[in-house]
Structure formats: structure tokens, C-alpha cells
Design a protein around this motif. Structure first.
Motif, PDB file in Angstrom:
ATOM      1  N   TRP A   1      72.099  29.388  51.436  1.00  0.00           N
ATOM      2  CA  TRP A   1      72.750  29.512  52.404  1.00  0.00           C
ATOM      3  C   TRP A   1      73.334  28.888  53.822  1.00  0.00           C
ATOM      4  O   TRP A   1      74.003  28.629  54.267  1.00  0.00           O
ATOM      5  CB  TRP A   1      71.584  30.747  53.571  1.00  0.00           C
ATOM      6  CG  TRP A   1      71.370  31.991  52.438  1.00  0.00           C
ATOM      7  CD1 TRP A   1      70.334  32.483  51.649  1.00  0.00           C
ATOM      8  CD2 TRP A   1      72.485  33.070  52.206  1.00  0.00           C
ATOM      9  NE1 TRP A   1      70.709  33.473  51.128  1.00  0.00           N
ATOM     10  CE2 TRP A   1      71.759  33.678  50.593  1.00  0.00           C
ATOM     11  CE3 TRP A   1      73.975  32.900  51.806  1.00  0.00           C
ATOM     12  CZ2 TRP A   1      72.818  34.886  50.407  1.00  0.00           C
ATOM     13  CZ3 TRP A   1      74.643  34.346  51.732  1.00  0.00           C
ATOM     14  CH2 TRP A   1      73.961  35.469  50.824  1.00  0.00           C
ATOM     15  N   TRP A   2      72.166  27.543  53.825  1.00  0.00           N
ATOM     16  CA  TRP A   2      72.314  26.634  54.345  1.00  0.00           C
ATOM     17  C   TRP A   2      73.569  25.537  54.297  1.00  0.00           C
ATOM     18  O   TRP A   2      74.166  25.265  55.044  1.00  0.00           O
ATOM     19  CB  TRP A   2      71.215  25.465  54.915  1.00  0.00           C
ATOM     20  CG  TRP A   2      70.218  25.601  55.435  1.00  0.00           C
ATOM     21  CD1 TRP A   2      69.288  27.050  55.274  1.00  0.00           C
ATOM     22  CD2 TRP A   2      70.124  26.288  56.899  1.00  0.00           C
ATOM     23  NE1 TRP A   2      68.171  26.764  56.717  1.00  0.00           N
ATOM     24  CE2 TRP A   2      69.578  27.103  57.445  1.00  0.00           C
ATOM     25  CE3 TRP A   2      71.417  25.844  58.427  1.00  0.00           C
ATOM     26  CZ2 TRP A   2      68.827  27.263  58.609  1.00  0.00           C
ATOM     27  CZ3 TRP A   2      70.918  26.027  59.310  1.00  0.00           C
ATOM     28  CH2 TRP A   2      70.210  26.993  60.193  1.00  0.00           C
ATOM     29  N   PHE A   3      73.841  26.000  52.783  1.00  0.00           N
ATOM     30  CA  PHE A   3      75.354  24.828  51.916  1.00  0.00           C
ATOM     31  C   PHE A   3      76.153  25.895  52.387  1.00  0.00           C
ATOM     32  O   PHE A   3      76.913  25.375  52.049  1.00  0.00           O
ATOM     33  CB  PHE A   3      74.781  24.839  50.235  1.00  0.00           C
ATOM     34  CG  PHE A   3      73.348  23.157  50.247  1.00  0.00           C
ATOM     35  CD1 PHE A   3      74.833  22.283  49.579  1.00  0.00           C
ATOM     36  CD2 PHE A   3      72.693  23.203  50.494  1.00  0.00           C
ATOM     37  CE1 PHE A   3      74.114  21.002  50.071  1.00  0.00           C
ATOM     38  CE2 PHE A   3      71.882  21.855  50.257  1.00  0.00           C
ATOM     39  CZ  PHE A   3      72.975  20.405  49.996  1.00  0.00           C
ATOM     40  N   SER A   4      76.012  26.871  52.076  1.00  0.00           N
ATOM     41  CA  SER A   4      77.503  27.899  52.419  1.00  0.00           C
ATOM     42  C   SER A   4      78.280  27.838  54.086  1.00  0.00           C
ATOM     43  O   SER A   4      78.449  27.606  53.802  1.00  0.00           O
ATOM     44  CB  SER A   4      76.984  29.892  52.608  1.00  0.00           C
ATOM     45  OG  SER A   4      75.628  29.534  51.118  1.00  0.00           O
ATOM     46  N   LEU A   5      76.601  27.674  54.891  1.00  0.00           N
ATOM     47  CA  LEU A   5      77.335  27.213  56.341  1.00  0.00           C
ATOM     48  C   LEU A   5      78.245  26.190  55.921  1.00  0.00           C
ATOM     49  O   LEU A   5      78.680  25.635  57.058  1.00  0.00           O
ATOM     50  CB  LEU A   5      75.801  27.874  56.876  1.00  0.00           C
ATOM     51  CG  LEU A   5      76.082  27.795  58.653  1.00  0.00           C
ATOM     52  CD1 LEU A   5      76.868  28.651  58.909  1.00  0.00           C
ATOM     53  CD2 LEU A   5      74.923  28.022  59.506  1.00  0.00           C
TER      54      LEU A   5
ATOM     55  N   SER B   1      85.245  34.452  58.112  1.00  0.00           N
ATOM     56  CA  SER B   1      84.662  35.694  57.496  1.00  0.00           C
ATOM     57  C   SER B   1      82.538  35.837  56.735  1.00  0.00           C
ATOM     58  O   SER B   1      82.000  35.801  57.244  1.00  0.00           O
ATOM     59  CB  SER B   1      85.039  36.816  56.456  1.00  0.00           C
ATOM     60  OG  SER B   1      86.522  36.952  57.314  1.00  0.00           O
ATOM     61  N   GLY B   2      83.016  34.912  56.241  1.00  0.00           N
ATOM     62  CA  GLY B   2      81.912  34.163  54.779  1.00  0.00           C
ATOM     63  C   GLY B   2      81.143  33.585  56.147  1.00  0.00           C
ATOM     64  O   GLY B   2      79.630  34.078  55.602  1.00  0.00           O
ATOM     65  N   LEU B   3      81.122  32.833  57.407  1.00  0.00           N
ATOM     66  CA  LEU B   3      80.681  32.229  57.711  1.00  0.00           C
ATOM     67  C   LEU B   3      79.871  33.515  58.789  1.00  0.00           C
ATOM     68  O   LEU B   3      78.238  33.095  59.001  1.00  0.00           O
ATOM     69  CB  LEU B   3      81.423  31.353  59.260  1.00  0.00           C
ATOM     70  CG  LEU B   3      81.809  30.963  58.943  1.00  0.00           C
ATOM     71  CD1 LEU B   3      82.300  29.632  59.734  1.00  0.00           C
ATOM     72  CD2 LEU B   3      80.239  29.376  57.648  1.00  0.00           C
ATOM     73  N   LEU B   4      79.951  34.530  58.747  1.00  0.00           N
ATOM     74  CA  LEU B   4      79.574  36.067  59.527  1.00  0.00           C
ATOM     75  C   LEU B   4      78.224  35.827  58.419  1.00  0.00           C
ATOM     76  O   LEU B   4      76.907  36.152  58.618  1.00  0.00           O
ATOM     77  CB  LEU B   4      80.226  37.213  59.408  1.00  0.00           C
ATOM     78  CG  LEU B   4      81.598  36.283  60.989  1.00  0.00           C
ATOM     79  CD1 LEU B   4      82.309  37.663  60.892  1.00  0.00           C
ATOM     80  CD2 LEU B   4      80.646  36.186  62.262  1.00  0.00           C
ATOM     81  N   VAL B   5      78.762  36.531  57.350  1.00  0.00           N
ATOM     82  CA  VAL B   5      77.777  36.208  55.979  1.00  0.00           C
ATOM     83  C   VAL B   5      76.750  35.641  56.263  1.00  0.00           C
ATOM     84  O   VAL B   5      75.114  35.686  55.751  1.00  0.00           O
ATOM     85  CB  VAL B   5      78.342  36.722  54.570  1.00  0.00           C
ATOM     86  CG1 VAL B   5      77.321  37.066  53.709  1.00  0.00           C
ATOM     87  CG2 VAL B   5      79.655  38.146  54.946  1.00  0.00           C
ATOM     88  N   TYR B   6      77.120  34.434  56.333  1.00  0.00           N
ATOM     89  CA  TYR B   6      75.743  33.369  56.200  1.00  0.00           C
ATOM     90  C   TYR B   6      75.067  32.665  57.403  1.00  0.00           C
ATOM     91  O   TYR B   6      73.510  33.055  56.839  1.00  0.00           O
ATOM     92  CB  TYR B   6      76.279  31.828  55.768  1.00  0.00           C
ATOM     93  CG  TYR B   6      77.629  31.722  55.030  1.00  0.00           C
ATOM     94  CD1 TYR B   6      77.764  32.957  53.884  1.00  0.00           C
ATOM     95  CD2 TYR B   6      78.586  31.135  54.858  1.00  0.00           C
ATOM     96  CE1 TYR B   6      79.024  33.476  52.936  1.00  0.00           C
ATOM     97  CE2 TYR B   6      79.817  31.214  53.970  1.00  0.00           C
ATOM     98  CZ  TYR B   6      79.598  32.166  53.117  1.00  0.00           C
ATOM     99  OH  TYR B   6      80.441  32.014  51.585  1.00  0.00           O
ATOM    100  N   LEU B   7      75.791  33.492  58.527  1.00  0.00           N
ATOM    101  CA  LEU B   7      74.716  33.218  59.835  1.00  0.00           C
ATOM    102  C   LEU B   7      73.593  34.336  59.133  1.00  0.00           C
ATOM    103  O   LEU B   7      72.430  34.146  59.770  1.00  0.00           O
ATOM    104  CB  LEU B   7      75.662  33.202  60.566  1.00  0.00           C
ATOM    105  CG  LEU B   7      76.211  31.790  60.688  1.00  0.00           C
ATOM    106  CD1 LEU B   7      77.216  31.738  62.292  1.00  0.00           C
ATOM    107  CD2 LEU B   7      75.365  30.952  61.925  1.00  0.00           C
ATOM    108  N   ARG B   8      74.143  36.222  59.314  1.00  0.00           N
ATOM    109  CA  ARG B   8      73.210  37.159  59.500  1.00  0.00           C
ATOM    110  C   ARG B   8      72.088  36.766  58.242  1.00  0.00           C
ATOM    111  O   ARG B   8      70.824  37.645  58.268  1.00  0.00           O
ATOM    112  CB  ARG B   8      74.402  37.646  58.849  1.00  0.00           C
ATOM    113  CG  ARG B   8      73.782  39.195  58.355  1.00  0.00           C
ATOM    114  CD  ARG B   8      72.797  40.276  60.443  1.00  0.00           C
ATOM    115  NE  ARG B   8      72.188  40.971  60.099  1.00  0.00           N
ATOM    116  CZ  ARG B   8      71.450  41.929  60.583  1.00  0.00           C
ATOM    117  NH1 ARG B   8      70.478  40.914  61.643  1.00  0.00           N
ATOM    118  NH2 ARG B   8      70.786  42.936  60.251  1.00  0.00           N
TER     119      ARG B   8
END
Length: 93
Positions: A43-47, A71-78
Motif C-alpha cells: 500500500w505504501w508503494f501504491s501510494l 481515484s487509486g490514491l483514495l483506495v490506497y489511503l483508505r
């Protein structure tokens, strides 16, 4: 090619490298565990990768790419928030 273009091209490739690295991290963790695992680093690498690619998409003035990354950033943060909440609950028990 100007130096600004070169910097943004390098930024785009760096973002893509970060984003791709998350899959390698997940694959290695799953192989080690002998089951499907999604480690926190995924998730950190995704962010990090998504944020870098969003910056690149905005510089390119590419709304499709930018909306997809945002949109992806919202999912990673969540997901990071859910993991943090779960860890706090486990510590308080």
C-alpha cells in the motif's frame, strides 16, 4: 528535449517503477507465506507510485490518466487507514 521535460520524464519512469515494485513485493511475500498476502509495503508503494504518476499525468495535462491515478490514491489511503485502525485496536486489547 529541455531539462524540464527530462526531469518529468524521469519522474514518470520513477513513478512507474515504484508502482510496479508493489507487485514484486506482494508476490515475494505471498511466495514466502505460501498463500496470498498483501503486505503493508504494497500500500505504501501504491501510494508513492500513484502520487508520482498523478504528478506526471497533471504535468502531461492528461485528464484520463490523472483521474485514474487520483481515484487509486483514495483506495490506497483508505486501506492504510483501515490497517492503522485495526493495528490500534489489536494493541489496545
Amino acid at each position: 528535449m529541455t531539462s524540464t521535460n527530462t526531469i518529468w520524464l524521469v519522474t514518470g519512469f520513477a513513478g512507474q517503477l515504484l508502482f510496479t515494485s508493489r507487485f514484486l513485493i506482494q508476490w515475494i511475500a505471498s511466495e514466502r507465506a505460501r498463500r496470498s498476502v498483501v503486505p503493508l509495503a504494497f500500500w505504501w508503494f501504491s501510494l508513492a507510485g500513484g502520487g508520482t504518476l498523478l504528478a506526471y499525468a497533471l504535468w502531461r495535462h492528461d485528464p484520463v490518466f490523472a483521474i485514474g491515478q487520483a481515484s487509486g490514491l483514495l483506495v490506497y489511503l483508505r486501506n492504510l487507514k483501515l490497517i492503522g485502525t485495526q493495528r490500534k485496536a489489536e494493541l489496545s486489547q
